[in-house]
Design an enzyme around this catalytic site. Sequence first.
Site, PDB file in Angstrom:
ATOM      1  N   HIS A  72       0.984  -1.297  -0.116  1.00 40.07           N
ATOM      2  CA  HIS A  72       0.045   0.227  -0.038  1.00 40.07           C
ATOM      3  C   HIS A  72       0.888   1.084  -0.095  1.00 40.07           C
ATOM      4  O   HIS A  72       1.886   1.323   0.738  1.00 40.07           O
ATOM      5  CB  HIS A  72      -0.959  -0.059   1.207  1.00 40.07           C
ATOM      6  CG  HIS A  72      -2.128  -0.565   1.109  1.00 40.07           C
ATOM      7  ND1 HIS A  72      -3.253  -0.519   1.798  1.00 40.07           N
ATOM      8  CD2 HIS A  72      -2.440  -1.613   0.377  1.00 40.07           C
ATOM      9  CE1 HIS A  72      -4.249  -1.224   1.367  1.00 40.07           C
ATOM     10  NE2 HIS A  72      -3.821  -2.026   0.486  1.00 40.07           N
ATOM     11  N   TYR A 200      -9.132   5.127   7.540  1.00 42.78           N
ATOM     12  CA  TYR A 200      -9.374   5.534   8.779  1.00 42.78           C
ATOM     13  C   TYR A 200     -10.676   6.729   9.103  1.00 42.78           C
ATOM     14  O   TYR A 200     -10.396   7.894   8.270  1.00 42.78           O
ATOM     15  CB  TYR A 200      -8.117   6.164   9.413  1.00 42.78           C
ATOM     16  CG  TYR A 200      -7.056   5.140   9.599  1.00 42.78           C
ATOM     17  CD1 TYR A 200      -6.112   4.760   8.561  1.00 42.78           C
ATOM     18  CD2 TYR A 200      -7.040   4.494  10.964  1.00 42.78           C
ATOM     19  CE1 TYR A 200      -5.286   3.871   8.729  1.00 42.78           C
ATOM     20  CE2 TYR A 200      -5.905   3.466  11.165  1.00 42.78           C
ATOM     21  CZ  TYR A 200      -5.050   3.070   9.990  1.00 42.78           C
ATOM     22  OH  TYR A 200      -4.154   2.124  10.409  1.00 42.78           O
ATOM     23  N   PRO A 292      -4.601  -0.122  18.535  1.00 43.50           N
ATOM     24  CA  PRO A 292      -4.068  -0.438  17.309  1.00 43.50           C
ATOM     25  C   PRO A 292      -4.224   0.400  16.151  1.00 43.50           C
ATOM     26  O   PRO A 292      -3.967   0.223  15.172  1.00 43.50           O
ATOM     27  CB  PRO A 292      -5.005  -1.513  17.074  1.00 43.50           C
ATOM     28  CG  PRO A 292      -6.044  -1.601  18.033  1.00 43.50           C
ATOM     29  CD  PRO A 292      -5.598  -0.822  19.194  1.00 43.50           C
ATOM     30  N   LYS A 296       0.956  -0.606  15.325  1.00 39.71           N
ATOM     31  CA  LYS A 296       2.224  -0.519  15.924  1.00 39.71           C
ATOM     32  C   LYS A 296       2.424  -1.717  16.736  1.00 39.71           C
ATOM     33  O   LYS A 296       3.640  -1.962  16.963  1.00 39.71           O
ATOM     34  CB  LYS A 296       2.492   0.702  16.586  1.00 39.71           C
ATOM     35  CG  LYS A 296       2.509   2.159  15.824  1.00 39.71           C
ATOM     36  CD  LYS A 296       3.685   1.908  14.625  1.00 39.71           C
ATOM     37  CE  LYS A 296       3.473   2.846  13.325  1.00 39.71           C
ATOM     38  NZ  LYS A 296       3.943   2.143  12.124  1.00 39.71           N
ATOM     39  N   TYR A 384       4.019   6.055  10.227  1.00 34.60           N
ATOM     40  CA  TYR A 384       3.195   5.000   9.931  1.00 34.60           C
ATOM     41  C   TYR A 384       4.147   3.811   9.183  1.00 34.60           C
ATOM     42  O   TYR A 384       3.884   2.767   9.486  1.00 34.60           O
ATOM     43  CB  TYR A 384       1.924   5.308   8.923  1.00 34.60           C
ATOM     44  CG  TYR A 384       0.904   4.584   8.902  1.00 34.60           C
ATOM     45  CD1 TYR A 384       0.988   3.338   7.846  1.00 34.60           C
ATOM     46  CD2 TYR A 384      -0.092   4.580   9.722  1.00 34.60           C
ATOM     47  CE1 TYR A 384       0.044   2.415   7.808  1.00 34.60           C
ATOM     48  CE2 TYR A 384      -1.400   3.606   9.755  1.00 34.60           C
ATOM     49  CZ  TYR A 384      -1.204   2.664   8.858  1.00 34.60           C
ATOM     50  OH  TYR A 384      -2.128   1.773   8.774  1.00 34.60           O
TER      51      TYR A 384
HETATM   52  P1  FAS Z   1       1.018 -12.309  21.634  1.00 33.43           P
HETATM   53  O1  FAS Z   1       0.159 -11.819  22.548  1.00 33.43           O
HETATM   54  O2  FAS Z   1       0.553 -12.323  20.201  1.00 33.43           O
HETATM   55  O3  FAS Z   1       1.693 -13.893  21.732  1.00 33.43           O
HETATM   56  C1  FAS Z   1       1.978 -14.126  23.088  1.00 33.43           C
HETATM   57  C2  FAS Z   1       1.695 -15.735  23.138  1.00 33.43           C
HETATM   58  O4  FAS Z   1       2.191 -16.174  24.239  1.00 33.43           O
HETATM   59  C3  FAS Z   1       0.516 -16.191  23.140  1.00 33.43           C
HETATM   60  O5  FAS Z   1       0.289 -17.383  22.012  1.00 33.43           O
HETATM   61  C4  FAS Z   1       0.070 -16.618  24.356  1.00 33.43           C
HETATM   62  O6  FAS Z   1      -0.988 -17.909  24.140  1.00 33.43           O
HETATM   63  C5  FAS Z   1       1.516 -17.256  24.727  1.00 33.43           C
HETATM   64  N1  FAS Z   1       1.554 -17.137  26.209  1.00 33.43           N
HETATM   65  C6  FAS Z   1       0.950 -16.351  27.070  1.00 33.43           C
HETATM   66  N2  FAS Z   1       1.099 -16.645  28.459  1.00 33.43           N
HETATM   67  C7  FAS Z   1       2.070 -17.855  28.347  1.00 33.43           C
HETATM   68  C8  FAS Z   1       2.512 -18.541  29.136  1.00 33.43           C
HETATM   69  N3  FAS Z   1       2.732 -18.341  30.510  1.00 33.43           N
HETATM   70  N4  FAS Z   1       3.291 -19.686  28.996  1.00 33.43           N
HETATM   71  C9  FAS Z   1       3.443 -19.837  27.627  1.00 33.43           C
HETATM   72  N5  FAS Z   1       2.797 -19.222  26.667  1.00 33.43           N
HETATM   73  C10 FAS Z   1       2.119 -18.055  26.959  1.00 33.43           C
HETATM   74  N6  FAS Z   1      -1.768  -4.853  16.433  1.00 33.43           N
HETATM   75  C11 FAS Z   1      -1.897  -4.377  15.478  1.00 33.43           C
HETATM   76  O7  FAS Z   1      -0.690  -3.795  14.977  1.00 33.43           O
HETATM   77  N7  FAS Z   1      -3.033  -4.180  14.650  1.00 33.43           N
HETATM   78  C12 FAS Z   1      -4.278  -4.892  15.219  1.00 33.43           C
HETATM   79  O8  FAS Z   1      -5.186  -4.571  14.565  1.00 33.43           O
HETATM   80  C13 FAS Z   1      -4.115  -5.352  16.561  1.00 33.43           C
HETATM   81  N8  FAS Z   1      -5.202  -6.028  16.993  1.00 33.43           N
HETATM   82  C14 FAS Z   1      -5.039  -6.730  18.241  1.00 33.43           C
HETATM   83  C15 FAS Z   1      -6.089  -7.361  18.845  1.00 33.43           C
HETATM   84  C16 FAS Z   1      -6.091  -7.818  20.050  1.00 33.43           C
HETATM   85  C17 FAS Z   1      -7.497  -8.587  20.660  1.00 33.43           C
HETATM   86  C18 FAS Z   1      -4.989  -8.000  20.808  1.00 33.43           C
HETATM   87  C19 FAS Z   1      -4.768  -8.657  21.874  1.00 33.43           C
HETATM   88  C20 FAS Z   1      -3.789  -7.474  20.191  1.00 33.43           C
HETATM   89  C21 FAS Z   1      -3.807  -6.901  18.838  1.00 33.43           C
HETATM   90  N9  FAS Z   1      -2.675  -6.245  18.327  1.00 33.43           N
HETATM   91  C22 FAS Z   1      -2.715  -5.473  17.006  1.00 33.43           C
HETATM   92  C23 FAS Z   1      -1.601  -6.162  19.033  1.00 33.43           C
HETATM   93  C24 FAS Z   1      -1.200  -7.573  18.390  1.00 33.43           C
HETATM   94  O9  FAS Z   1      -0.976  -7.724  17.131  1.00 33.43           O
HETATM   95  C25 FAS Z   1       0.350  -7.789  18.992  1.00 33.43           C
HETATM   96  O10 FAS Z   1       1.173  -6.705  18.885  1.00 33.43           O
HETATM   97  C26 FAS Z   1       1.096  -8.972  18.842  1.00 33.43           C
HETATM   98  O11 FAS Z   1       0.354 -10.134  18.764  1.00 33.43           O
HETATM   99  C27 FAS Z   1       2.349  -9.193  19.648  1.00 33.43           C
HETATM  100  O12 FAS Z   1       2.947 -10.397  19.266  1.00 33.43           O
HETATM  101  P2  FAS Z   1       3.271 -11.088  20.645  1.00 33.43           P
HETATM  102  O13 FAS Z   1       4.457 -10.212  21.326  1.00 33.43           O
HETATM  103  O14 FAS Z   1       3.992 -12.429  20.126  1.00 33.43           O
HETATM  104  O15 FAS Z   1       2.296 -11.438  21.537  1.00 33.43           O
HETATM  105  C1  PHB Z   2      -6.200  -4.591  10.416  1.00 35.73           C
HETATM  106  O1  PHB Z   2      -6.305  -4.710   9.034  1.00 35.73           O
HETATM  107  O2  PHB Z   2      -6.514  -5.286  11.362  1.00 35.73           O
HETATM  108  C2  PHB Z   2      -5.675  -3.056  10.955  1.00 35.73           C
HETATM  109  C3  PHB Z   2      -4.871  -2.264  10.014  1.00 35.73           C
HETATM  110  C4  PHB Z   2      -4.650  -0.961  10.339  1.00 35.73           C
HETATM  111  C5  PHB Z   2      -4.987  -0.597  11.899  1.00 35.73           C
HETATM  112  C6  PHB Z   2      -5.270  -1.744  12.734  1.00 35.73           C
HETATM  113  C7  PHB Z   2      -5.628  -2.768  12.287  1.00 35.73           C
HETATM  114  O3  PHB Z   2      -4.233   0.322  12.433  1.00 35.73           O
END
Ligand code: FAS
Ligand code: PHB
Length: 389
Positions: A72, A200, A292, A296, A384
């Site tokens: 993009h 957005y 989100p 980032k 961004y």
């Molecule tokens: P994660 O949370 O992805 O992974 C951590 C892992 O550790 C999980 O699989 C968990 O099961 C495991 N774990 C936890 N405790 C443990 C333990 N005690 N023992 C063993 N394993 C354990 N970011 C964006 O940029 N855009 C978005 O739209 C966006 N939407 C999101 C929506 C939600 C609901 C959440 C929670 C986050 C969102 N994020 C978004 C942020 C997300 O993308 C995170 O930044 C990303 O998953 C980070 O990755 P990890 O650091 O690997 O953490």
């Molecule tokens: C998404 O595609 O899930 C998305 C994209 C941009 C954002 C957050 C989520 O800032």
Amino acid sequence: MKTQVAIIGGGPSGLLLSQLLYKRGIDSIVLERKTKDYVLSRIRAGVLEKGLMALLEEAGVADRMHAEGFPHDGTLISYGNEMFHVDFAKHTGTKVMVYGQTEITRDLYDAREAADGKIEFEVENVVIHGADTDKVHLTYAVHGEERRIDCDFVAGCDGFHGVSRQTIPLDVRREYEKVYPFGWLGVLSETPPVNDELIYANSERGFALCSMRNANLSRYYIQCSLSDSPDDWTDEAFWEELKRRIPADQAEKLVTGPTIEKSIAPLRSFVTEPMRWGRLFLCGDAAHIVPPTGAKGLNTAASDVHYLYHGLCEHYENGSDAGLDAYSEKALARVWKAERFSWWFSSLMHRYPDQTTFDHRMQVAELEFLRSNDAAQKAMAENYVGLPY
Ligand code: FAS
Ligand code: PHB
């Protein structure tokens, strides 16, 4: 069991670190609390910075991203019926890649399994022992069987609710938090995206975001109350509300359909310092969370992985701990800039319950300045697409 680096968490941070270390001959084991299917069922991030793309290429897992992802050039920003484009390529010479975090995680699992990487699923009661000594080890259980891993280092990649951050003593940790008074209700639908670019939207009814995963898989979000639950929203109610929050010409061409996923994410800004305690290093959501809005979360996890990976390589290949010693300070310097951008963009685009008419006019004035000023657009674009590692 013995390994060089024990990694807690089989999300994108833990898997990417494990795969990068493997490519440099450094041994690791990933401990994941859930099943692989559960991890792959999560729908999260969608936009990749250039730094993360480069790491995936270095890890040897970027082929599908390049084949199926969408580069993009920029994004659309709307307020009421007004809409303008911010051209990332023009202002920074760089693009972003739209490719779901779920797919990245799938690609990483495939690569780790192809390399016979050690990943243990459904682990319980992970405890980190002696992180602040020279003899760190983990204990945990799998289906009731107690196990132990002796290692040189522990990477805490276990997300916001994991065990790693809690292992750092309260008198060592400093935590910073802002909880937003709203959430994001997100849906996936097997429908063509309403626009080729993300939209957005700041509307008087609240924020909305139109995104996508592929030519027939769309991802939409609307700001919702923290007291909402996904069951409060029928598909019809969601689509009607989304149409009221995006410009009329976009609403007219929105293709609706049954949602195949519907979930609500709370929004918070959170940072814990330091990101290192002895031989324990925190990575990704274990150390920081962003709303989100600025896409980032995953991308800042990636820069943590970059710094830790290079620090570990220096240790094992050159016998130098300079990279590991600098890890926390270096990672936090970039984390705080991502926190600021995510807070700024969230403040600009959402409706706050206590917002006054003056506050709203400030949002409109800032949006009109962003629309008309190249320097403002360049500043937004540089944040961004991703600040330098
Ligand atoms: P994660 O949370 O992805 O992974 C951590 C892992 O550790 C999980 O699989 C968990 O099961 C495991 N774990 C936890 N405790 C443990 C333990 N005690 N023992 C063993 N394993 C354990 N970011 C964006 O940029 N855009 C978005 O739209 C966006 N939407 C999101 C929506 C939600 C609901 C959440 C929670 C986050 C969102 N994020 C978004 C942020 C997300 O993308 C995170 O930044 C990303 O998953 C980070 O990755 P990890 O650091 O690997 O953490
Ligand atoms: C998404 O595609 O899930 C998305 C994209 C941009 C954002 C957050 C989520 O800032």
